[in-house]
Design a protein around this motif. Structure first.
Motif, PDB file in Angstrom:
ATOM      1  N   VAL A  42       0.804  -1.460   0.182  1.00 23.92           N
ATOM      2  CA  VAL A  42       0.218   0.151   0.219  1.00 23.92           C
ATOM      3  C   VAL A  42       1.426   1.232   0.173  1.00 23.92           C
ATOM      4  O   VAL A  42       0.388   2.870  -0.473  1.00 23.92           O
ATOM      5  N   GLY A  43       2.705   0.940   0.117  1.00 26.59           N
ATOM      6  CA  GLY A  43       2.813   2.180  -0.045  1.00 26.59           C
ATOM      7  C   GLY A  43       4.536   1.830   0.103  1.00 26.59           C
ATOM      8  O   GLY A  43       4.969   0.989   0.742  1.00 26.59           O
ATOM      9  N   GLU A  44       5.806   2.855  -0.904  1.00 27.22           N
ATOM     10  CA  GLU A  44       6.378   2.490  -0.988  1.00 27.22           C
ATOM     11  C   GLU A  44       7.388   3.762   0.002  1.00 27.22           C
ATOM     12  O   GLU A  44       6.828   4.664  -1.346  1.00 27.22           O
ATOM     13  N   GLY A  45       8.524   3.610  -0.161  1.00 23.29           N
ATOM     14  CA  GLY A  45       9.465   4.792  -0.632  1.00 23.29           C
ATOM     15  C   GLY A  45      11.324   4.665   0.404  1.00 23.29           C
ATOM     16  O   GLY A  45      11.302   3.694   0.585  1.00 23.29           O
ATOM     17  N   CYS A  46      11.616   5.625  -0.493  1.00 19.31           N
ATOM     18  CA  CYS A  46      13.270   5.946   0.181  1.00 19.31           C
ATOM     19  C   CYS A  46      13.604   6.566   0.084  1.00 19.31           C
ATOM     20  O   CYS A  46      12.953   7.985   0.132  1.00 19.31           O
ATOM     21  N   HIS A  47      15.337   6.984   1.372  1.00 16.66           N
ATOM     22  CA  HIS A  47      15.447   8.209   1.918  1.00 16.66           C
ATOM     23  C   HIS A  47      16.500   8.626   0.903  1.00 16.66           C
ATOM     24  O   HIS A  47      17.023   8.154   0.192  1.00 16.66           O
ATOM     25  N   GLN A  48      16.279  10.238   0.056  1.00 18.88           N
ATOM     26  CA  GLN A  48      16.435  10.633  -0.506  1.00 18.88           C
ATOM     27  C   GLN A  48      17.701  11.428  -0.506  1.00 18.88           C
ATOM     28  O   GLN A  48      18.887  11.257  -1.146  1.00 18.88           O
TER      29      GLN A  48
END
Length: 385
Positions: A42-48
């Motif tokens: 339902v969601g994903e992300g990474c530290h930019q």
């Protein structure tokens, strides 16, 4: 124990993390995938980059209320401290996350303890899932924290018989344009490119990023036994990028161009000690180094145990004579060979790009990752930048 859905989510989280390798400054590269109660993504992300939201916060924003009662799958143990951003443990608790699956325990003491804090809040926690893959995706930062030095990648281009130049010294071009472009992509992921004074004299390299590869130019580092004979008119000293000249700490009053930083390093017989040089570079904020020097520089770093990864571009050509990729490393019999493990082999144009790490070193070149759950064999070694 973890489920197949969580395993797959961790593989995706590793992919997200490695996409930022070399881009996050002093911070780790982290990926996070959120699963709902039915274990659907339902969601994903990474530290930019440093100062921006951590991977968990990015993923929570993408998931919204759908994360409640679900699982957070993250490559690094969620942080438990307040810096430029708040603690991820508190954000996960506030979002109603019921389970956290992470890969690598956080070795940085100020942020460690996230797993215990989550468990104390009644959240189920599972650690060590695909730690080798996740450690490799975050290898620069982990080396900085656990060994207090930059990660070192030794890169070279050679023929099938290991020659980097013909007997007359000519070397342009052993590898193809495609391989050279790929090598510049590799440069763009490292903070600095390191060569010796001999390479500057022989090749006059610029050490920038070309071939259509974007990103900031790497810091250029030149090792020298002194300034005598150094061609300060060489392209590496042209002032278009930050440049560091590393010299023995016993060498008096070197006159260098004003745009060149001097770094005094402990030396023996005029040769810089690799471990001391790397410590000095870390003090300058350099967290990853691409070693592109000649065979003598390579042998010095290898014998000092200061190479964490080898990336070689191998051309389908034979020379039969000429300098090899590495000079003497002190091996006199086959039982003394420096043993490495292949991680990857990819065709780049007509050439091959191989990647290797020290045998038995684990995912990030450290024993901390030995024995971790490696996941399906088909997935091993696929996370090169």
């Amino acid at each position: 124990m973890h489920t197949q859905a969580e395993n797959d989510a961790m593989l995706r989280a590793v992919e997200l993390a490695v996409s930022r390798l070399g881009r996050t400054g002093a911070n780790p590269t982290v990926g996070c995938v959120l699963l709902d109660r039915g274990q659907r993504i339902v969601g994903e992300g990474c530290h930019q980059r440093a100062g921006e939201p951590h991977a968990e916060i990015v993923a929570l924003a993408a998931a919204g209320g759908r994360a409640a009662g679900g699982t957070a799958v993250v490559t690094l143990e969620p942080c438990n401290h307040t810096g430029r951003t708040g603690p991820c443990t508190e954000a996960l608790r506030a979002a109603g996350i019921a389970r956290v699956v992470y890969a690598v325990a956080d070795p940085w003491l100020p942020a460690a303890g996230g797993a215990a804090a989550l468990a104390a809040a009644g959240i189920e926690v599972v650690g060590g899932v695909l730690a080798t893959e996740a450690g490799w995706a975050n290898r620069f930062w982990l080396k900085n924290v656990t060994r207090a030095r930059p990660w070192v990648t030794w890169k070279f281009g050679a023929t099938l018989d290991g020659r980097i130049a013909a007997p007359d010294g000519t070397s342009r071009w052993i590898t193809s344009a495609q391989a050279r472009a790929d090598a510049h992509r590799l440069r763009s992921t490292h903070d600095a490119v390191l060569v010796g004074a001999g390479t500057v004299r022989a090749d006059d390299p610029h050490l920038g990023v070309r071939h259509g590869i974007g990103g900031r130019p790497p810091i250029r580092v030149v090792m020298a036994s002194g300034s005598a004979g150094l061609p300060f008119a060489a392209r590496v000293f042209d002032g278009t990028a930050r440049t560091v000249l590393a010299v023995p700490d016993t060498y008096p009053d070197i006159e260098a161009p004003p745009n060149v930083e001097l770094l005094a390093v402990k030396a023996s017989d005029g040769r810089l000690a690799p471990d001391a040089l790397l410590a000095g570079l870390l003090d300058l904020g350099i967290r990853s180094v691409l070693l592109e020097g000649g065979p003598v520089a390579a042998s010095g770093f290898l014998t000092a145990g200061c190479v964490d990864e080898i990336v070689g571009y191998i051309a389908p050509a034979l020379l039969g004579a000429g300098p090899g990729a590495v000079a003497d490393v002190g091996v006199t019999t086959i039982s003394e060979a420096l043993r490495w493990e292949f991680r990857d082999c990819v065709r780049v144009g007509p050439d091959l790009r191989i990647s290797a790490a020290p045998a038995g070193a684990g995912g990030a070149g450290g024993a901390a990752f030995a024995g971790a759950d490696r996941g399906p064999a088909a997935d091993r070694g696929r996370w090169l930048p």
